[in-house]
Design an enzyme around this catalytic site. Structure first.
Site, mmCIF file in Angstrom:
data_model
loop_
_atom_site.group_PDB
_atom_site.id
_atom_site.type_symbol
_atom_site.label_atom_id
_atom_site.label_comp_id
_atom_site.label_asym_id
_atom_site.label_seq_id
_atom_site.Cartn_x
_atom_site.Cartn_y
_atom_site.Cartn_z
ATOM 1 N N PHE A 1 2.172 -16.698 -0.474
ATOM 2 C CA PHE A 1 0.756 -16.689 -0.070
ATOM 3 C C PHE A 1 0.410 -17.831 0.874
ATOM 4 O O PHE A 1 -0.640 -18.470 0.770
ATOM 5 C CB PHE A 1 -0.143 -16.754 -1.319
ATOM 6 C CG PHE A 1 -0.943 -15.481 -1.491
ATOM 7 C CD1 PHE A 1 -0.303 -14.308 -1.839
ATOM 8 C CD2 PHE A 1 -2.311 -15.457 -1.286
ATOM 9 C CE1 PHE A 1 -1.018 -13.125 -1.970
ATOM 10 C CE2 PHE A 1 -3.036 -14.288 -1.410
ATOM 11 C CZ PHE A 1 -2.383 -13.112 -1.759
ATOM 12 N N CYS B 1 -10.178 -6.026 -3.070
ATOM 13 C CA CYS B 1 -10.425 -6.944 -4.197
ATOM 14 C C CYS B 1 -10.829 -8.359 -3.831
ATOM 15 O O CYS B 1 -11.868 -8.835 -4.302
ATOM 16 C CB CYS B 1 -9.214 -6.946 -5.112
ATOM 17 S SG CYS B 1 -9.106 -5.377 -5.978
ATOM 18 N N LEU C 1 -1.797 -6.596 -10.557
ATOM 19 C CA LEU C 1 -0.885 -5.965 -9.601
ATOM 20 C C LEU C 1 -1.443 -6.043 -8.190
ATOM 21 O O LEU C 1 -2.648 -6.166 -7.988
ATOM 22 C CB LEU C 1 -0.611 -4.506 -9.988
ATOM 23 C CG LEU C 1 -1.760 -3.487 -9.971
ATOM 24 C CD1 LEU C 1 -2.096 -2.988 -8.582
ATOM 25 C CD2 LEU C 1 -1.404 -2.311 -10.848
HETATM 26 N N1 LIG Z 1 -6.539 -2.058 -6.257
HETATM 27 C C1 LIG Z 1 -5.931 -3.088 -6.809
HETATM 28 O O1 LIG Z 1 -4.920 -3.568 -6.311
HETATM 29 C C2 LIG Z 1 -6.460 -3.722 -8.048
HETATM 30 C C3 LIG Z 1 -7.721 -3.402 -8.556
HETATM 31 N N2 LIG Z 1 -8.192 -4.029 -9.682
HETATM 32 C C4 LIG Z 1 -9.489 -3.664 -10.248
HETATM 33 O O2 LIG Z 1 -9.322 -2.424 -10.960
HETATM 34 C C5 LIG Z 1 -10.498 -1.615 -10.835
HETATM 35 C C6 LIG Z 1 -10.117 -0.267 -10.224
HETATM 36 O O3 LIG Z 1 -9.616 -0.495 -8.920
HETATM 37 P P1 LIG Z 1 -8.823 0.627 -8.104
HETATM 38 O O4 LIG Z 1 -7.839 1.283 -8.980
HETATM 39 O O5 LIG Z 1 -8.375 -0.017 -6.850
HETATM 40 O O6 LIG Z 1 -10.007 1.642 -7.790
HETATM 41 P P2 LIG Z 1 -9.914 3.070 -7.082
HETATM 42 O O7 LIG Z 1 -11.168 3.212 -6.316
HETATM 43 O O8 LIG Z 1 -8.602 3.216 -6.391
HETATM 44 O O9 LIG Z 1 -9.904 4.096 -8.306
HETATM 45 C C7 LIG Z 1 -10.970 4.279 -9.174
HETATM 46 C C8 LIG Z 1 -10.915 5.699 -9.719
HETATM 47 O O10 LIG Z 1 -11.943 5.862 -10.700
HETATM 48 C C9 LIG Z 1 -12.482 7.158 -10.568
HETATM 49 N N3 LIG Z 1 -13.802 7.222 -11.189
HETATM 50 C C10 LIG Z 1 -14.979 6.730 -10.725
HETATM 51 N N4 LIG Z 1 -15.968 6.994 -11.598
HETATM 52 C C11 LIG Z 1 -15.422 7.671 -12.637
HETATM 53 C C12 LIG Z 1 -15.917 8.219 -13.849
HETATM 54 N N5 LIG Z 1 -17.217 8.133 -14.165
HETATM 55 N N6 LIG Z 1 -15.065 8.859 -14.670
HETATM 56 C C13 LIG Z 1 -13.755 8.970 -14.370
HETATM 57 N N7 LIG Z 1 -13.224 8.459 -13.235
HETATM 58 C C14 LIG Z 1 -14.036 7.818 -12.380
HETATM 59 C C15 LIG Z 1 -12.486 7.394 -9.072
HETATM 60 O O11 LIG Z 1 -12.598 8.770 -8.759
HETATM 61 C C16 LIG Z 1 -11.147 6.767 -8.666
HETATM 62 O O12 LIG Z 1 -10.105 7.725 -8.705
HETATM 63 C C17 LIG Z 1 -11.480 -2.439 -9.999
HETATM 64 O O13 LIG Z 1 -12.299 -3.183 -10.870
HETATM 65 C C18 LIG Z 1 -10.577 -3.393 -9.225
HETATM 66 O O14 LIG Z 1 -11.230 -4.592 -8.874
HETATM 67 C C19 LIG Z 1 -7.455 -4.956 -10.368
HETATM 68 C C20 LIG Z 1 -6.196 -5.280 -9.925
HETATM 69 C C21 LIG Z 1 -5.600 -4.695 -8.735
HETATM 70 O O1 LIG Z 2 -7.386 -7.790 -7.949
HETATM 71 C C1 LIG Z 2 -6.755 -7.173 -7.144
HETATM 72 O O2 LIG Z 2 -7.065 -6.089 -6.691
HETATM 73 C C2 LIG Z 2 -5.496 -7.714 -6.581
HETATM 74 O O3 LIG Z 2 -5.860 -8.460 -5.385
HETATM 75 C C3 LIG Z 2 -4.751 -9.017 -4.670
HETATM 76 O O4 LIG Z 2 -3.860 -7.987 -4.270
HETATM 77 P P1 LIG Z 2 -4.108 -7.069 -2.971
HETATM 78 O O5 LIG Z 2 -5.566 -6.886 -2.756
HETATM 79 O O6 LIG Z 2 -3.248 -5.880 -3.172
HETATM 80 O O7 LIG Z 2 -3.573 -7.844 -1.726
HETATM 81 P P2 LIG Z 2 -2.807 -9.212 -1.458
HETATM 82 O O8 LIG Z 2 -1.370 -8.978 -1.307
HETATM 83 O O9 LIG Z 2 -3.238 -10.266 -2.392
HETATM 84 O O10 LIG Z 2 -3.413 -9.564 -0.017
HETATM 85 C C4 LIG Z 2 -4.802 -9.837 0.131
HETATM 86 C C5 LIG Z 2 -5.113 -10.205 1.563
HETATM 87 O O11 LIG Z 2 -4.536 -11.473 1.894
HETATM 88 C C6 LIG Z 2 -3.766 -11.356 3.078
HETATM 89 N N1 LIG Z 2 -2.619 -12.304 3.000
HETATM 90 C C7 LIG Z 2 -1.817 -12.320 1.904
HETATM 91 C C8 LIG Z 2 -0.784 -13.224 1.811
HETATM 92 C C9 LIG Z 2 -0.549 -14.134 2.851
HETATM 93 O O12 LIG Z 2 0.364 -14.992 2.815
HETATM 94 N N2 LIG Z 2 -1.372 -14.096 3.936
HETATM 95 C C10 LIG Z 2 -2.405 -13.206 4.032
HETATM 96 O O13 LIG Z 2 -3.152 -13.214 5.047
HETATM 97 C C11 LIG Z 2 -3.317 -9.896 3.114
HETATM 98 O O14 LIG Z 2 -2.962 -9.517 4.405
HETATM 99 C C12 LIG Z 2 -4.575 -9.214 2.595
HETATM 100 O O15 LIG Z 2 -5.522 -9.033 3.603
HETATM 101 C C13 LIG Z 2 -3.992 -9.953 -5.612
HETATM 102 O O16 LIG Z 2 -2.846 -10.451 -4.932
HETATM 103 C C14 LIG Z 2 -3.537 -9.221 -6.870
HETATM 104 O O17 LIG Z 2 -2.898 -10.121 -7.764
HETATM 105 C C15 LIG Z 2 -4.785 -8.632 -7.554
HETATM 106 O O18 LIG Z 2 -4.420 -7.912 -8.711
#
Ligand SMILES: NC(=O)C1=CN([C@@H]2O[C@H](COP(=O)(O)OP(=O)(O)OC[C@H]3O[C@@H](n4cnc5c(N)ncnc54)[C@H](O)[C@@H]3O)[C@@H](O)[C@H]2O)C=CC1
Ligand SMILES: O=C(O)[C@H]1O[C@H](OP(=O)(O)OP(=O)(O)OC[C@H]2O[C@@H](n3ccc(=O)[nH]c3=O)[C@H](O)[C@@H]2O)[C@H](O)[C@@H](O)[C@@H]1O
Length: 454
Positions: free
Chosen positions: A259, A270, A163
């Site tokens: 993209f 990320c 996502l």
């Molecule tokens: N943010 C994104 O768009 C995406 C993130 N990911 C991956 O998913 C993972 C999580 O990312 P986010 O949701 O963005 O992180 P986040 O930092 O928003 O949330 C992580 C949560 O885990 C909690 N936490 C930390 N240690 C804990 C523990 N010991 N027990 C229970 N809760 C605990 C924190 O308080 C926080 O609420 C990362 O590996 C990231 O790379 C994958 C796809 C999309």
């Molecule tokens: O692993 C993750 O956390 C996620 O990382 C990205 O999602 P996100 O970090 O929400 O942001 P993106 O929409 O991918 O944008 C990333 C960066 O690229 C830049 N970007 C994106 C698209 C584009 O055309 N040009 C551009 O400069 C955005 O401004 C931003 O700084 C991936 O798109 C997700 O599929 C993935 O799950």
């Protein structure tokens, strides 16, 4: 349909979205977080991240009795579900780990949160539980998790999440694919079945391939963006237009239109950490991943390139001084549609501009206080950049405005009034967001990236 008892550990962007969406698919979900205040806010129905539809979905699922929140992983995995016939709470059948895996020393993924939760829950998991890792983790983590758990009756599955922030709920419910990696087919099928109603293509594979697939996707996207940013620079040098070039190549279905927007460099929580982590995975495997290194280097250079562009736009010279030059920054979040500032290219560029002596003032629509909403308080400064609550204030006395985030609302600002407030009518548009003709009509010089007229 099969309804499962699902514990989700970590209620950030991924965990809260996963919890609310799985509940909406009919599963019974308990979400846990270590942050007591966050859990209390969630129990009051307060979602403190900007994600379209998430707050409503959480409220709806809590009211339907399918979603609840607890403090600590232990309470979620063990007896956290509505009581069975014996009056005792039931255990989770499937436990999702949605924990932070930030960039650690030297660029490696820091797995301490994942390990801490595995340690905390290992003796509490019921026999037959499936532990699902949704965090982005290096190849081999599923295997190490199984070793740490040391439970032959618990399976470990890798189920990476794809996502995007700003469209998390939509992306979760409309995935391009579901990836489930496990060396035990039965556990993989149980996890895949959770998503059956989504009807998405499902890739069932081994854990190592699933883990690598996540990095492969993010790093490919980063590479695509570095390529586009480099191409925009080349456009400037040869008199071509990046908008036309990307439109033209995007019609090729093998490339696609998505993209392809040039910008101030890719950022967020990320792409930067994942590119570095994969480089470390490659290093550890004795593989010199030059393409990935160049992808990262091109991105780092992009920030300096924007600073040089601003310098040239303001002073007319490539080496002109920015000392005490007032600049208004429009947009500080790493992209539009989110309030996330983690690894925002806008903040990295702001730091470079400050180092060069500029006086900065920033405006971002996601960082403006909402009157009467204690959960959206006044933010008056970010990383040393003072914030204003109106874009006109950012324009006041500025020698240039620099658009750093592609907020659509910037397109419809009163640019005539903005120009009138500025000391020098210059806009550096690092997102090619604004209409050049609108700026021209307002008497502004608009400078984009790789545009024909620049
Ligand atoms: N943010 C994104 O768009 C995406 C993130 N990911 C991956 O998913 C993972 C999580 O990312 P986010 O949701 O963005 O992180 P986040 O930092 O928003 O949330 C992580 C949560 O885990 C909690 N936490 C930390 N240690 C804990 C523990 N010991 N027990 C229970 N809760 C605990 C924190 O308080 C926080 O609420 C990362 O590996 C990231 O790379 C994958 C796809 C999309
Ligand atoms: O692993 C993750 O956390 C996620 O990382 C990205 O999602 P996100 O970090 O929400 O942001 P993106 O929409 O991918 O944008 C990333 C960066 O690229 C830049 N970007 C994106 C698209 C584009 O055309 N040009 C551009 O400069 C955005 O401004 C931003 O700084 C991936 O798109 C997700 O599929 C993935 O799950």
């Amino acid at each position: 349909m099969f309804t499962r008892r699902v514990a989700v550990v970590g209620t950030g962007y991924v965990g809260l979205t996963t919890g609310a969406c799985l509940a909406s698919l009919g599963h019974q979900v308990v979400c846990a977080d270590i942050d007591t205040a966050k859990v209390e806010r969630l129990r009051r129905g307060v979602v403190d991240i900007v994600e379209p539809g998430l707050s409503e979905l959480v409220t709806e699922q809590v009211s339907a009795g399918r979603l609840s929140f607890v403090v600590g992983a232990a309470s979620a995995v063990s007896e956290g579900f509505p009581a069975g016939s014996d009056g005792l709470g039931l255990d989770a059948e499937i436990v999702f780990l949605c924990l932070p895996t930030p960039m650690g020393v030297g660029g490696v993924a820091d797995l301490r949160a994942v390990e801490a939760v595995v340690e905390e829950t290992r003796e509490l998991l019921a026999a037959g539980t499936v532990v699902v890792n949704k965090s982005t983790v290096p190849v081999g983590t599923a295997g190490r998790t199984a070793e740490l758990l040391d439970r032959s009756d618990v399976a470990v599955v890798s189920n990476p999440e794809f996502l995007r922030e700003g469209s998390a709920v939509h992306d979760f419910l409309n995935p391009d694919r579901i990836v489930v990696g496990c060396d035990t087919a039965e556990a993989a099928e149980r996890v895949a079945a959770l998503y059956a109603r989504l009807g998405a293509p499902t890739v069932l594979t081994d854990a190592a391939s699933a883990e690598l697939m996540k990095y492969a996707a993010n790093c490919f996207l980063a590479m695509k963006l570095s390529y586009v940013n480099a191409m925009a620079e080349l456009c400037e040098r040869v008199g071509a237009d990046i908008g036309d070039v990307t439109e033209g190549i995007g019609y090729d279905r093998r490339i696609g239109q998505a993209f392809l927007s040039p910008g101030p460099g890719w950022g967020g929580s990320c792409l930067p950490k994942d590119t570095h982590a994969l480089l470390q995975v490659a290093d550890a495997a004795d593989f010199e991943f030059r393409l990935l290194r160049a992808t990262i280097d091109t991105n780092t250079r992009q920030r300096q390139r924007i600073v040089d562009k601003v310098r040239h736009a303001v002073t007319g010279r490539r080496t002109g001084s920015l000392t005490r030059v007032r600049l208004g920054l429009l947009g500080l979040t790493f992209k539009a549609g989110t309030d996330d500032l983690r690894d925002s290219p806008a903040l990295a560029i702001a730091a470079l501009l400050r180092q060069a002596g500029a006086d900065l003032v920033g405006y971002d629509p996601a960082l403006v206080a909402e009157p009467g909403n204690p959960d959206r308080p006044l933010v008056d400064e970010v990383d040393g950049v003072p914030l204003v609550s109106d874009p006109m204030e950012a324009a006041q006395g500025a020698e240039a405005l620099v658009v750093l985030t592609e907020w659509p609302v910037f397109r419809t600002l009163d640019w005539v009034a903005m120009a009138g407030a500025m000391k020098q009518p210059v806009v550096v548009d690092t997102r090619n967001l604004l209409d050049p003709a609108t700026l021209r009509r307002a008497g502004l010089t608009g400078i984009g990236l790789g545009r024909r007229e620049t």
